[in-house]
Each structure stands twice: as structure tokens, then as C-alpha cells.
Scaffold this active site. Sequence first.
Site, PDB file in Angstrom:
ATOM      1  N   ASP A 169       0.882  -1.167   0.000  1.00  0.00           N
ATOM      2  CA  ASP A 169       0.000   0.000   0.000  1.00  0.00           C
ATOM      3  C   ASP A 169       0.930   1.231   0.000  1.00  0.00           C
ATOM      4  OD1 ASP A 169      -2.316   1.648   0.508  1.00  0.00           O
ATOM      5  OD2 ASP A 169      -1.672   1.731   2.597  1.00  0.00           O
ATOM      6  N   LEU A 170       0.415   2.375  -0.394  1.00  0.00           N
ATOM      7  CA  LEU A 170       1.279   3.570  -0.471  1.00  0.00           C
ATOM      8  C   LEU A 170       1.101   4.479   0.749  1.00  0.00           C
ATOM      9  CD1 LEU A 170       3.211   5.351  -2.223  1.00  0.00           C
ATOM     10  CD2 LEU A 170       1.172   6.354  -3.236  1.00  0.00           C
ATOM     11  N   ASP A 171      -0.117   5.053   0.872  1.00  0.00           N
ATOM     12  CA  ASP A 171      -0.366   6.019   1.941  1.00  0.00           C
ATOM     13  C   ASP A 171      -0.294   5.343   3.310  1.00  0.00           C
ATOM     14  OD1 ASP A 171      -0.841   8.048   0.106  1.00  0.00           O
ATOM     15  OD2 ASP A 171      -2.977   7.657  -0.008  1.00  0.00           O
TER      16      ASP A 171
ATOM     17  N   THR B 280       1.291  10.324   3.424  1.00  0.00           N
ATOM     18  CA  THR B 280       0.481  11.316   2.715  1.00  0.00           C
ATOM     19  C   THR B 280      -0.865  11.548   3.400  1.00  0.00           C
ATOM     20  OG1 THR B 280       0.039   9.473   1.275  1.00  0.00           O
ATOM     21  CG2 THR B 280       1.384  11.234   0.370  1.00  0.00           C
TER      22      THR B 280
ATOM     23  N   LYS C  23      -8.816   7.220   6.311  1.00  0.00           N
ATOM     24  CA  LYS C  23      -7.603   6.482   5.906  1.00  0.00           C
ATOM     25  C   LYS C  23      -7.965   5.244   5.095  1.00  0.00           C
ATOM     26  CE  LYS C  23      -4.363   8.057   9.346  1.00  0.00           C
ATOM     27  NZ  LYS C  23      -3.730   7.810  10.638  1.00  0.00           N
TER      28      LYS C  23
ATOM     29  N   SER D 284      -2.318   0.510  -4.554  1.00  0.00           N
ATOM     30  CA  SER D 284      -2.853   1.685  -3.851  1.00  0.00           C
ATOM     31  C   SER D 284      -4.212   2.108  -4.396  1.00  0.00           C
ATOM     32  CB  SER D 284      -1.873   2.853  -4.013  1.00  0.00           C
ATOM     33  OG  SER D 284      -2.465   4.066  -3.606  1.00  0.00           O
ATOM     34  N   ALA D 285      -5.055   2.638  -3.510  1.00  0.00           N
ATOM     35  CA  ALA D 285      -6.374   3.150  -3.925  1.00  0.00           C
ATOM     36  C   ALA D 285      -6.249   4.524  -4.572  1.00  0.00           C
ATOM     37  CB  ALA D 285      -7.272   3.265  -2.698  1.00  0.00           C
TER      38      ALA D 285
ATOM     39  N   LYS E 204     -10.853  -1.143  -1.399  1.00  0.00           N
ATOM     40  CA  LYS E 204     -10.605  -2.062  -0.288  1.00  0.00           C
ATOM     41  C   LYS E 204     -11.747  -1.854   0.716  1.00  0.00           C
ATOM     42  CE  LYS E 204      -5.701  -0.956  -0.889  1.00  0.00           C
ATOM     43  NZ  LYS E 204      -4.555  -0.196  -0.369  1.00  0.00           N
TER      44      LYS E 204
ATOM     45  N   GLU F 256       0.251  -3.290   4.670  1.00  0.00           N
ATOM     46  CA  GLU F 256      -0.901  -2.378   4.796  1.00  0.00           C
ATOM     47  C   GLU F 256      -0.931  -1.683   6.154  1.00  0.00           C
ATOM     48  OE1 GLU F 256      -3.574  -0.904   3.946  1.00  0.00           O
ATOM     49  OE2 GLU F 256      -3.873  -1.566   1.887  1.00  0.00           O
ATOM     50  N   ASP F 257      -1.497  -0.468   6.173  1.00  0.00           N
ATOM     51  CA  ASP F 257      -1.670   0.215   7.461  1.00  0.00           C
ATOM     52  C   ASP F 257      -3.149   0.371   7.823  1.00  0.00           C
ATOM     53  OD1 ASP F 257      -2.184   2.126   5.424  1.00  0.00           O
ATOM     54  OD2 ASP F 257      -1.968   3.723   6.913  1.00  0.00           O
TER      55      ASP F 257
HETATM   56  C1  BG6 Z   1      -5.804   6.033  -0.240  1.00  0.00           C
HETATM   57  C2  BG6 Z   1      -5.812   6.965   0.953  1.00  0.00           C
HETATM   58  O1  BG6 Z   1      -4.545   5.506  -0.448  1.00  0.00           O
HETATM   59  O2  BG6 Z   1      -6.180   6.749  -1.429  1.00  0.00           O
HETATM   60  C3  BG6 Z   1      -7.171   7.648   1.093  1.00  0.00           C
HETATM   61  O3  BG6 Z   1      -5.509   6.222   2.122  1.00  0.00           O
HETATM   62  C4  BG6 Z   1      -7.517   8.352  -0.215  1.00  0.00           C
HETATM   63  O4  BG6 Z   1      -7.138   8.570   2.171  1.00  0.00           O
HETATM   64  C5  BG6 Z   1      -7.473   7.343  -1.360  1.00  0.00           C
HETATM   65  O5  BG6 Z   1      -8.819   8.928  -0.123  1.00  0.00           O
HETATM   66  C6  BG6 Z   1      -7.771   7.994  -2.721  1.00  0.00           C
HETATM   67  O6  BG6 Z   1      -6.734   8.893  -3.029  1.00  0.00           O
HETATM   68  P1  BG6 Z   1      -6.767   9.908  -4.244  1.00  0.00           P
HETATM   69  O7  BG6 Z   1      -5.347  10.427  -4.300  1.00  0.00           O
HETATM   70  O8  BG6 Z   1      -7.132   9.145  -5.467  1.00  0.00           O
HETATM   71  O9  BG6 Z   1      -7.764  10.957  -3.913  1.00  0.00           O
HETATM   72 MG    MG Z   2      -2.749   3.126   3.625  1.00  0.00          MG
END
Ligand code: BG6
Ligand code: MG
Length: 219
Positions: free
Chosen positions: A8-10, A16, A44, A115-116, A146, A170-171
Site C-alpha cells: 500500500d502507499l499512503d 500522505t 484512511k 494503492s487506492a 478495499k 498495509e496500514d
Molecule cells: C488512499 C488513501 O490511499 O487513497 C485515502 O488512504 C484516499 O485517504 C485514497 O482517499 C484515494 O486517493 P486519491 O489520491 O485518489 O484521492
Molecule cells: Mg494506507
Amino acid sequence: MISCCIFDLDGVIVNTAKYHYLAWVELAHKLGFEFTPEQGEAIKGVSRMASLDIVLRAGGMQDKFSDEEKLALASEKNTRYRQYIAQMTSDEVLPGVRDFLMKLREAGIVVVLGSASKNAGMILDHCDLRPLFDGVIDGNLVSRAKPDPEVFAKGAELMHIAPKECVVFEDAAAGIEAATRAGMRSVGLGGSPLLCKATMQLPSFVGFTLDALKEGVDR
Ligand code: BG6
Ligand code: MG
């Protein structure tokens, strides 16, 4: 056996979450209400539009906007968020992450981002991380958030690796559930009790080795 690690990224590679939160707070202020750090925990790992619903609910405004207006609000938040992440540098990669990714690559383990976020590519570029990933699945390539396993299943598919040979980092609890539903083992980052369903938990990547990973998940 571990053939592939999916990150996962964030909250795992970079923090971020603080920029997402700040950008949502600015939108909330513009609409005339507060969005507290405690309320911010709920966004999150959640998709952009689902985050907007959480923010609007915090201000009692969940029924106030049409779908079109909601898209405009989400877009406004995203513009602000991108201004924050445009300032990011490799200094913001979380401690121990770069070393660990390099160790995996040296050992011939495939490294994938799952990542989402639709902004994942921009973050990888600003933090000089792109060369460390063999594949990237981000919010532009998935349609189900997810805890749906889509993002991780697509990562394994992309690399032609069986889910049982993949480990997800993952966090967020929704991410651990997504990994389990994809048939993968998981590592929960940070000490949150919400991550107790992960195969193993890890406070941070500092000093973490491939042997420790194998010991933690190969059981
Ligand atoms: C996830 C974050 O990785 O991405 C969420 O944890 C965020 O907080 C989601 O809403 C979507 O991100 P983005 O950059 O497409 O708005
Ligand atoms: Mg995350």
C-alpha cells in the site's frame, strides 16, 4: 514461499495521510465547519468519493449536494492535495522503506504497489521511488475499493504470481481484509489493534529483514 510483496502507499511507504487530511480540512472550512483529526482517522484507506461523504457527514451536509456538485467538491480537494504532494521529495519516504525494498529486489522478490490513490504515480515520481517497483496498480486501474480484494488480485495477476506466494503490506484494516480475501498473507504496519487480523504486525521498516519477514509469515 514468498515471490511477491505488494505495498500500500499512503501510510506504508509515505505519510500522505496528513496531506489528504489538510486538503479535506480546507474544504470543510470553506463549507463552514470543522473536520477534527479524530474524524480524519475514518478517511484512511477510503476512496476519494467515500472520503467526501465522511467529511460532509461530519458537517451535517451529507444531503446538501447533488452528485455533480459532489464531484466538483472532490475535484477541488484533489487540486489542493496535488499542490501538497507536488512539494514532496524522497526525504518523505518513511524510515527503513527504501532499504527494505532494495533487499527484496536483491533477493529476486517482485515488488508491486497496490494503492487506492489515483495520485500514486505522481507520489512515486516525486519521491524517486518508481525504479524500485516492478509493477503499479493504483486507483486508476481499479473500480472497487478495499476491503474488496481487486487491487491486490490485479497486482498478482499483472506479475503472473499465485496469491499464496504474495505478501501485502498495509496500514489500514480494510487493506488487511482485502489481502485476506485475495488469498494473501499480510503485514500490518504500525501498532493499531485494528490490524490484529494481519498475519504479522510490524512497528516500522527500520532494521526489518527478509528473514524476519519469512519467519513472521511462513507459518
Ligand atoms: C488512499 C488513501 O490511499 O487513497 C485515502 O488512504 C484516499 O485517504 C485514497 O482517499 C484515494 O486517493 P486519491 O489520491 O485518489 O484521492
Ligand atoms: Mg494506507
